[in-house]
Every structure is written in structure tokens, then in C-alpha cells.
Design an enzyme around this catalytic site. Structure first.
Site, PDB file in Angstrom:
ATOM      1  N   LYS A 178       0.878  -1.179   0.000  1.00 57.95           N
ATOM      2  CA  LYS A 178       0.000   0.000   0.000  1.00 57.95           C
ATOM      3  C   LYS A 178       0.912   1.224   0.000  1.00 57.95           C
ATOM      4  O   LYS A 178       1.428   1.620   1.022  1.00 57.95           O
ATOM      5  CB  LYS A 178      -0.876  -0.020   1.248  1.00 57.95           C
ATOM      6  CG  LYS A 178      -2.215   0.687   1.138  1.00 57.95           C
ATOM      7  CD  LYS A 178      -2.175   2.117   0.625  1.00 57.95           C
ATOM      8  CE  LYS A 178      -1.812   3.130   1.684  1.00 57.95           C
ATOM      9  NZ  LYS A 178      -1.630   4.498   1.143  1.00 57.95           N
ATOM     10  N   GLY A 231       6.656   5.769   8.063  1.00 59.63           N
ATOM     11  CA  GLY A 231       5.842   6.976   7.973  1.00 59.63           C
ATOM     12  C   GLY A 231       5.946   7.781   9.248  1.00 59.63           C
ATOM     13  O   GLY A 231       6.960   7.719   9.958  1.00 59.63           O
ATOM     14  N   SER A 232       4.894   8.499   9.546  1.00 56.48           N
ATOM     15  CA  SER A 232       4.951   9.432  10.667  1.00 56.48           C
ATOM     16  C   SER A 232       4.757   8.711  12.009  1.00 56.48           C
ATOM     17  O   SER A 232       4.183   7.621  12.070  1.00 56.48           O
ATOM     18  CB  SER A 232       3.865  10.488  10.497  1.00 56.48           C
ATOM     19  OG  SER A 232       2.603   9.850  10.463  1.00 56.48           O
ATOM     20  N   VAL A 235       0.951   8.076  12.849  1.00 56.79           N
ATOM     21  CA  VAL A 235       0.330   6.917  12.197  1.00 56.79           C
ATOM     22  C   VAL A 235       0.979   5.631  12.712  1.00 56.79           C
ATOM     23  O   VAL A 235       0.299   4.612  12.886  1.00 56.79           O
ATOM     24  CB  VAL A 235       0.408   7.028  10.654  1.00 56.79           C
ATOM     25  CG1 VAL A 235      -0.191   5.792   9.997  1.00 56.79           C
ATOM     26  CG2 VAL A 235      -0.338   8.265  10.171  1.00 56.79           C
ATOM     27  N   GLY A 236       2.261   5.684  13.017  1.00 55.49           N
ATOM     28  CA  GLY A 236       2.946   4.501  13.570  1.00 55.49           C
ATOM     29  C   GLY A 236       2.289   4.027  14.861  1.00 55.49           C
ATOM     30  O   GLY A 236       2.124   2.816  15.084  1.00 55.49           O
ATOM     31  N   GLU A 253       9.279   2.358  11.053  1.00 54.66           N
ATOM     32  CA  GLU A 253      10.365   3.316  10.785  1.00 54.66           C
ATOM     33  C   GLU A 253       9.716   4.681  10.762  1.00 54.66           C
ATOM     34  O   GLU A 253       8.991   5.009   9.814  1.00 54.66           O
ATOM     35  CB  GLU A 253      11.017   3.024   9.426  1.00 54.66           C
ATOM     36  CG  GLU A 253      11.791   1.738   9.340  1.00 54.66           C
ATOM     37  CD  GLU A 253      13.025   1.714  10.205  1.00 54.66           C
ATOM     38  OE1 GLU A 253      13.522   2.791  10.587  1.00 54.66           O
ATOM     39  OE2 GLU A 253      13.501   0.613  10.504  1.00 54.66           O
ATOM     40  N   CYS A 287      13.792  11.386   6.467  1.00 52.42           N
ATOM     41  CA  CYS A 287      13.724  11.047   7.901  1.00 52.42           C
ATOM     42  C   CYS A 287      15.069  11.322   8.561  1.00 52.42           C
ATOM     43  O   CYS A 287      15.140  11.540   9.768  1.00 52.42           O
ATOM     44  CB  CYS A 287      13.316   9.603   8.073  1.00 52.42           C
ATOM     45  SG  CYS A 287      14.274   8.481   7.068  1.00 52.42           S
ATOM     46  N   GLU A 388       9.548  17.223  14.490  1.00 52.77           N
ATOM     47  CA  GLU A 388       9.927  16.994  13.090  1.00 52.77           C
ATOM     48  C   GLU A 388       9.154  17.960  12.193  1.00 52.77           C
ATOM     49  O   GLU A 388       7.921  17.989  12.222  1.00 52.77           O
ATOM     50  CB  GLU A 388       9.614  15.553  12.689  1.00 52.77           C
ATOM     51  CG  GLU A 388      10.148  15.214  11.314  1.00 52.77           C
ATOM     52  CD  GLU A 388       9.838  13.795  10.881  1.00 52.77           C
ATOM     53  OE1 GLU A 388       8.685  13.358  11.019  1.00 52.77           O
ATOM     54  OE2 GLU A 388      10.765  13.124  10.374  1.00 52.77           O
TER      55      GLU A 388
HETATM   56  P1  NAD Z   1       2.336   9.127   6.850  1.00 51.83           P
HETATM   57  O1  NAD Z   1       2.440   8.473   8.187  1.00 51.83           O
HETATM   58  O2  NAD Z   1       1.341  10.193   6.672  1.00 51.83           O
HETATM   59  O3  NAD Z   1       1.984   8.028   5.730  1.00 51.83           O
HETATM   60  C1  NAD Z   1       2.784   6.892   5.521  1.00 51.83           C
HETATM   61  C2  NAD Z   1       1.937   5.795   4.885  1.00 51.83           C
HETATM   62  O4  NAD Z   1       0.955   5.374   5.828  1.00 51.83           O
HETATM   63  C3  NAD Z   1       1.164   6.228   3.641  1.00 51.83           C
HETATM   64  O5  NAD Z   1       1.173   5.168   2.711  1.00 51.83           O
HETATM   65  C4  NAD Z   1      -0.242   6.453   4.178  1.00 51.83           C
HETATM   66  O6  NAD Z   1      -1.235   6.274   3.205  1.00 51.83           O
HETATM   67  C5  NAD Z   1      -0.331   5.356   5.229  1.00 51.83           C
HETATM   68  N1  NAD Z   1      -1.320   5.572   6.291  1.00 51.83           N
HETATM   69  C6  NAD Z   1      -1.846   6.741   6.740  1.00 51.83           C
HETATM   70  N2  NAD Z   1      -2.729   6.500   7.727  1.00 51.83           N
HETATM   71  C7  NAD Z   1      -2.754   5.156   7.922  1.00 51.83           C
HETATM   72  C8  NAD Z   1      -3.440   4.295   8.826  1.00 51.83           C
HETATM   73  N3  NAD Z   1      -4.298   4.760   9.733  1.00 51.83           N
HETATM   74  N4  NAD Z   1      -3.205   2.968   8.755  1.00 51.83           N
HETATM   75  C9  NAD Z   1      -2.336   2.462   7.863  1.00 51.83           C
HETATM   76  N5  NAD Z   1      -1.656   3.233   6.978  1.00 51.83           N
HETATM   77  C10 NAD Z   1      -1.857   4.565   7.011  1.00 51.83           C
HETATM   78  O7  NAD Z   1       3.805   9.605   6.487  1.00 51.83           O
HETATM   79  P2  NAD Z   1       4.309  10.399   5.195  1.00 51.83           P
HETATM   80  O8  NAD Z   1       3.862  11.815   5.283  1.00 51.83           O
HETATM   81  O9  NAD Z   1       3.970   9.634   3.960  1.00 51.83           O
HETATM   82  O10 NAD Z   1       5.895  10.325   5.381  1.00 51.83           O
HETATM   83  C11 NAD Z   1       6.624  11.208   6.160  1.00 51.83           C
HETATM   84  C12 NAD Z   1       7.019  10.556   7.467  1.00 51.83           C
HETATM   85  O11 NAD Z   1       7.715   9.348   7.221  1.00 51.83           O
HETATM   86  C13 NAD Z   1       7.996  11.420   8.265  1.00 51.83           C
HETATM   87  O12 NAD Z   1       7.639  11.391   9.618  1.00 51.83           O
HETATM   88  C14 NAD Z   1       9.331  10.717   8.064  1.00 51.83           C
HETATM   89  O13 NAD Z   1      10.287  10.942   9.065  1.00 51.83           O
HETATM   90  C15 NAD Z   1       8.914   9.306   7.995  1.00 51.83           C
HETATM   91  N6  NAD Z   1       9.933   8.492   7.344  1.00 51.83           N
HETATM   92  C16 NAD Z   1      10.669   7.646   8.108  1.00 51.83           C
HETATM   93  C17 NAD Z   1      11.673   6.896   7.532  1.00 51.83           C
HETATM   94  C18 NAD Z   1      12.494   5.940   8.354  1.00 51.83           C
HETATM   95  O14 NAD Z   1      13.082   5.052   7.771  1.00 51.83           O
HETATM   96  N7  NAD Z   1      12.575   6.097   9.660  1.00 51.83           N
HETATM   97  C19 NAD Z   1      11.926   7.006   6.169  1.00 51.83           C
HETATM   98  C20 NAD Z   1      11.158   7.897   5.418  1.00 51.83           C
HETATM   99  C21 NAD Z   1      10.153   8.626   6.018  1.00 51.83           C
END
Ligand code: NAD
Length: 503
Positions: A178, A231-232, A235-236, A253, A287, A388
Site C-alpha cells: 500500500k 511513515g509518521s 500513524v505509527g 520506521e 527522515c 519533526e
Molecule cells: P504518513 O504516516 O502520513 O503516511 C505513511 C503511509 O501510511 C502512507 O502510505 C499512508 O497512506 C499510510 N497511512 C496513513 N494512515 C494510515 C493508517 N491509519 N493505517 C495504515 N496506513 C496509514 O507519512 P508520510 O507523510 O507519507 O511520510 C513522512 C514521514 O515518514 C515522516 O515522519 C518521516 O520521518 C517518515 N519516514 C521515516 C523513515 C524511516 O526510515 N525512519 C523514512 C522515510 C520517512
């Protein structure tokens, strides 16, 4: 509804390219120009159920394909990435906005990761170890787990999927992918390449759509035992809660608030290069971006003026233009969020040294451009030094010595990357030991990971798992310990052994 002439893309489920069950769509656009690049299925939970069912069915045959044979497909995938590198990089510039050399680097990372994991097909080592009992053999093997739900962000649209999907597949799992809503086109290309390389139907499926809808459904699906999420932080946490009732294995991550420390014995000009690359590369949307710089009092003033003039020397523009140093940020919401932190920093009393505004003129108005922003004399407790921002903003702080610098660097909730510029080996080793982060660079900025070391962070950056390197295999497999007794009699561990005197 698709605009006339705009290409429509599909989900890939069970080896077929299919429309979303409900017929809904969404568009992907170029953040530098606003141009529409394609129309994608806005999938429903029904689509996700079908993808999981396809992956579950495919798992029963894929897990039995010898790992070296699974790896042969990955080798072909890596070769296709090589052949299509320029084309993918160009599409990445258009869809995600990073400048061309960085986009090529993103694809290169997938090439490296896919070759590396293909190599694992002939390793996936377990251990053999002597038994405490005679005529007994013991070993551990890595076993696949089942269907992996891979949920990815938009900032590394080819690299991050490869970090998850290449190890998942070589280990014998199947995947439902996804991708982020902002980069569906690159995700589509990623999956096309696996199809071209001959991956059997159902082994890798892609379902486009909203995270809070189909993403959440994937996380809560009872037939998906592994969730790998990047991701964020917010959401994590949600993902963790939604997966908890099933006791799923969840790999997170998340965000970072990474610091570069510059000691008074450092090569300051080298540190400026590291700061500029880490703070403003990818418009700060990594990130591992350096959103904090902690400089020793004796070099602070020199560093401040050099960082500011370097930031002011950067050219903003479309990443396809060779003159461009800094591309757009991903979308309007990101632009607004970044600017809100400029206001927060000013309200907190930090000194805005440069930037701090949406960039306009010279065609920039069509996209989402933010001027590289530097705050000076920032207090480590300020929100701009704690939260962040995920944009081209960095906060300069002072420290009296290495101990204070490390304390400030560690004084945040995240723990992804860290860096120190110093020529003093004692300080370098102190930093390597004491910086509470998953990654530490010495005399380099905070970005630049290679695929064969573990990647991930401490504290709120994750939940202890690591991507890449051998560490990735620990997430995508479960250990099985196997005991083979060929003595022909019942031998009880700990009991029969204890009764036998040592020779
Ligand atoms: P995000 O959390 O908004 O979205 C990430 C993914 O999660 C997307 O595919 C989104 O559709 C999905 N998502 C959103 N809500 C969800 C839910 N309730 N259940 C399941 N999936 C859901 O993050 P973003 O804006 O796409 O990315 C930026 C973030 O990612 C920043 O915080 C950045 O630091 C982090 N990031 C971390 C790493 C790492 O390796 N640590 C690498 C790249 C980005």
C-alpha cells in the site's frame, strides 16, 4: 473522473491489473508544476480483501520455491531497475520533486538492496551447534511468516519499497503493498518491474488508496501477520494499536530530529557541506534530515554565517532543471506545515537568519517551494528544536563542549541519525558510544546510509526493528530450532545430561 489524455493506472492483484471495485479514482500531480501525471484507483476494503486473499494463496507455493530460485527473480528485478534507472529517476522528479541526481540515487538504492537481498537467496544462514547429548543434531533455520503488509511514505518512492519487499520476498513471504497517495506512479512502476522479471501471480500485489481506509484495513486484516510501516510517528502509533489485537509483528520506521555536532577542532568548511546536504537536500524531506546543528561556542559564529550564505546560494526550481539545488516540497499541506513552524520559531524567540517564506517568482508559484530556512541561537527546548518539521528548516544551537553537545543531541524523543564533525579521535569515539541514535556519522552529515548495514532508529523513531542489512532478515523470518535425535532412545535434555559425569 480522469482528465482527457491522462493515463489511468490500476491495482495489481493476483497477477492481474484491475480497477478498484467501487470505481473511485484519485490523481497524482507534479509538485513543481501542478501538472496531473496519472489517475489511480481509490481502492476500497473489498479490493484490499482480494489482494490479501491472493497473497495468502500465493504464499503456499512461494514459500516452497527454493530461496536461490526466488533470488534469481530478484536478480532480474535489479537488472530491470538498472535498465530503467534514468526513466524512473525522471518520473520520480516529476512525481515527488527531488532533483535528478537524488532521484537517481533513490533508484540506485533499490538496485543495491535488490542485489544484496538476491544474494541472500544463497545464504539465509541459520546455525548448527553441538548438542549436550550424544547422537543428537541441532540447528536453527529461518522460516517465512506469511503475508506482509508493506506501507510506505512518498519521500523515497522506489528505495523504501525495495527495503521492505526485496527481503520479504527472498525470505519466502508474499506481499500486499500500500504505497503513499502522493507517489502512486513510482509504486506502480516498482510493481511492473517485478511482473516483468517473472514474479508469479499473487506474490506481490499493490492496492492504491487512502491510508486511513485501505491502509488501516491492511493493518487490521487477520490474514496479514507482518506489517512493515514507514511513515509518521502519529500513524505509527495507530498502526501499533490496530495490529495489537492480533499480536502481529509490526516493524516501524518513523520520524527523526537529527543533529549534526560541529566541534571547535572540526574542518568547518567540510561541516558546512555536510549541513547543507543534510538539511536542504530533498528539501529537508528525509527522515534523516539534519534539522538541528549543535556547534561548539568557538566555531558557532563562523558556522552561522557560512550556513546562511550557503543556504542563500541554493537555487530553487524544478528538479528536472540541472541548475536546481532544491526542488519543491510534496504538497500544499506540507508547505503550510513547514511555514507554521517558521511562525512557531519566531514566536518562541529564535532568530530567523534566512528563508522563512514560501518561494515565489520565476515560475515557482505553480508549485510548492519553500526557501531554505535557518534559525540561529535556538534553545534546545524550543519546538523547532524538538519536533519533526520535514522541510528545509534547520535550527542552530550552541554547546560549550562535547558532553553538552551530546546531551543536546540526545534531548529529543526521536533517535534516528546523528553526526559529529571533529578531528579529535577521543570526541569521535565518545559520540559513537553516547549518541542515542540508530546511526552515527563521523565527519559526514546525517544522511548517506548504505544498504548492507542496519537502518533504523532508537526511541520514538521505531520499535526496535531494523531495515536493511542482515537485520532485515530477522523481521521477515521466524527462527525455528530443530533437534534431531539419532541415538535410537529417549534422551532428556538437562536431565540425562546432568546424570552423566564429565569425562
Ligand atoms: P504518513 O504516516 O502520513 O503516511 C505513511 C503511509 O501510511 C502512507 O502510505 C499512508 O497512506 C499510510 N497511512 C496513513 N494512515 C494510515 C493508517 N491509519 N493505517 C495504515 N496506513 C496509514 O507519512 P508520510 O507523510 O507519507 O511520510 C513522512 C514521514 O515518514 C515522516 O515522519 C518521516 O520521518 C517518515 N519516514 C521515516 C523513515 C524511516 O526510515 N525512519 C523514512 C522515510 C520517512
Amino acid at each position: 473522473m480522469a482528465l482527457t489524455g491522462t493515463k489511468e493506472y490500476k491495482n495489481y492483484i493476483g497477477g492481474e491489473w484491475v480497477e478498484a471495485a467501487g470505481g473511485g479514482t484519485f490523481e497524482t500531480t507534479n509538485p513543481a508544476t501542478g501538472d496531473t501525471l496519472g489517475v489511480f484507483p481509490l481502492s476500497t476494503r473489498e479490493d484490499m480483501d482480494r489482494a490479501v486473499a491472493a497473497a495468502k494463496e500465493a504464499y503456499e507455493t512461494w514459500r516452497l520455491v527454493p530461496a536461490p530460485k526466488r533470488a534469481e527473480i530478484l536478480f532480474r528485478v535489479a537488472q530491470r531497475f538498472v535498465e530503467r534507472k534514468d526513466e524512473l529517476a525522471e518520473e520520480m522528479v516529476k512525481e515527488m520533486g527531488k532533483v535528478r541526481p537524488e532521484a537517481a540515487g533513490d533508484v540506485q538504492e533499490a538496485i543495491d538492496m535488490t542485489y544484496y537481498m538476491a544474494g541472500e537467496g544463497r545464504r539465509l544462514f541459520g546455525a548448527t551447534t553441538p548438542s549436550e547429548l550424544p547422537d543428537k543434531f541441532m540447528m536453527s533455520t529461518r522460516n517465512p511468516v506469511g503475508v506482509v503488509g508493506a506501507i510506505t511514505p512518498w519521500n523515497f518512492p522506489i528505495a523504501i519499497p525495495s527495503w521492505k519487499i526485496a527481503p520479504a520476498l527472498v525470505c519466502g513471504n508474499t506481499v500486499v503493498f500500500k504505497p503513499a497517495e502522493d507517489t502512486p506512479l513510482l509504486a506502480e512502476r516498482f510493481v511492473e518491474i517485478f511482473e516483468e522479471a517473472g514474479l508469479p501471480p499473487g506474490v506481490l500485489n499493490i492496492v492504491h488508496g487512502a491510508g486511513e481506509d485501505v491502509g488501516a484495513h491492511l493493518v487490521g486484516h487477520p490474514d496479514v501477520p507482518l506489517i512493515s510501516f514507514t511513515g509518521s510517528r502519529e500513524v505509527g502509533i495507530q498502526v501499533t494499536k490496530e495490529a495489537a489485537p492480533y499480536l502481529k509483528h509490526v516493524h516501524l520506521e518513523l520520524g527523526g530530529k537529527n543533529a549534526i555536532i560541529v566541534m571547535d577542532d572540526a574542518d568547518v568548511d567540510l561541516s558546512i557541506n555536510g549541513i547543507v546536504w543534510s538539511a536542504f537536500g530533498t528539501s529537508g524531506q528525509r527522515c534523516t534530515a539534519a534539522s538541528r546543528v549543535i556547534a561548539s561556542d568557538r566555531v558557532y559564529d563562523e558556522l552561522e554565517s557560512k550556513v546562511v550564505s550557503a543556504a542563500e546560494g541554493l537555487t530553487l526550481g524544478d528538479g528536472l532543471d540541472d541548475e536546481t539545488d532544491v526542488g519543491p516540497v510534496i504538497n500544499r499541506a506540507a508547505l503550510d506545515k513547514i511555514h507554521s513552524y517558521t511562525e512557531i520559531g519566531k514566536d518562541e524567540g529564535a532568530k530567523l537568519l534566512t528563508g522563512g517564506e514560501v518561494a515565489t517568482g520565476n515560475g515557482l508559484d505553480r508549485g510548492f517551494f519553500y526557501r531554505p530556512t535557518v534559525f540561529g541561537d535556538v534553545d534546545p527546548g524550543m519546538r523547532i528544536a524538538q519536533e519533526e518539521i520535514f522541510g528545509p528548516t534547520t535550527a542552530l544551537m550552541r554547546a560549550t563542549d562535547v558532553d553538552e553537545a551530546i546531551r543536546i543531541a540526545n534531548g529529543i524523543e526521536f533517535g534516528l541519525s546523528s553526526s559529529i564533525f571533529t578531528r579529535d579521535v577521543n570526541k569521535a569515539f565518545r559520540a559513537m558510544r553516547d549518541l542515542v541514535a540508530g546511526i552515527t556519522y563521523v565527519n559526514a552529515g546525517t544522511t548517506g546510509a548504505e544498504v548492507h548495514l542496519p537502518f533504523g532508529g532508537t526511541k520514538a523513531t521505531g520499535n526496535g526493528h531494523r531495515e536493511a542489512g542482515q537485520a532485515a532478515l530477522d523481521f521477515y523470518t521466524e527462527w525455528k530450532s530443530i533437534y534431531v535425535d539419532y541415538s535410537g532412545k529417549l534422551q532428556r535434555a538437562q536431565i540425562d545430561n546432568a546424570e552423566r559425569p564429565a569425562p
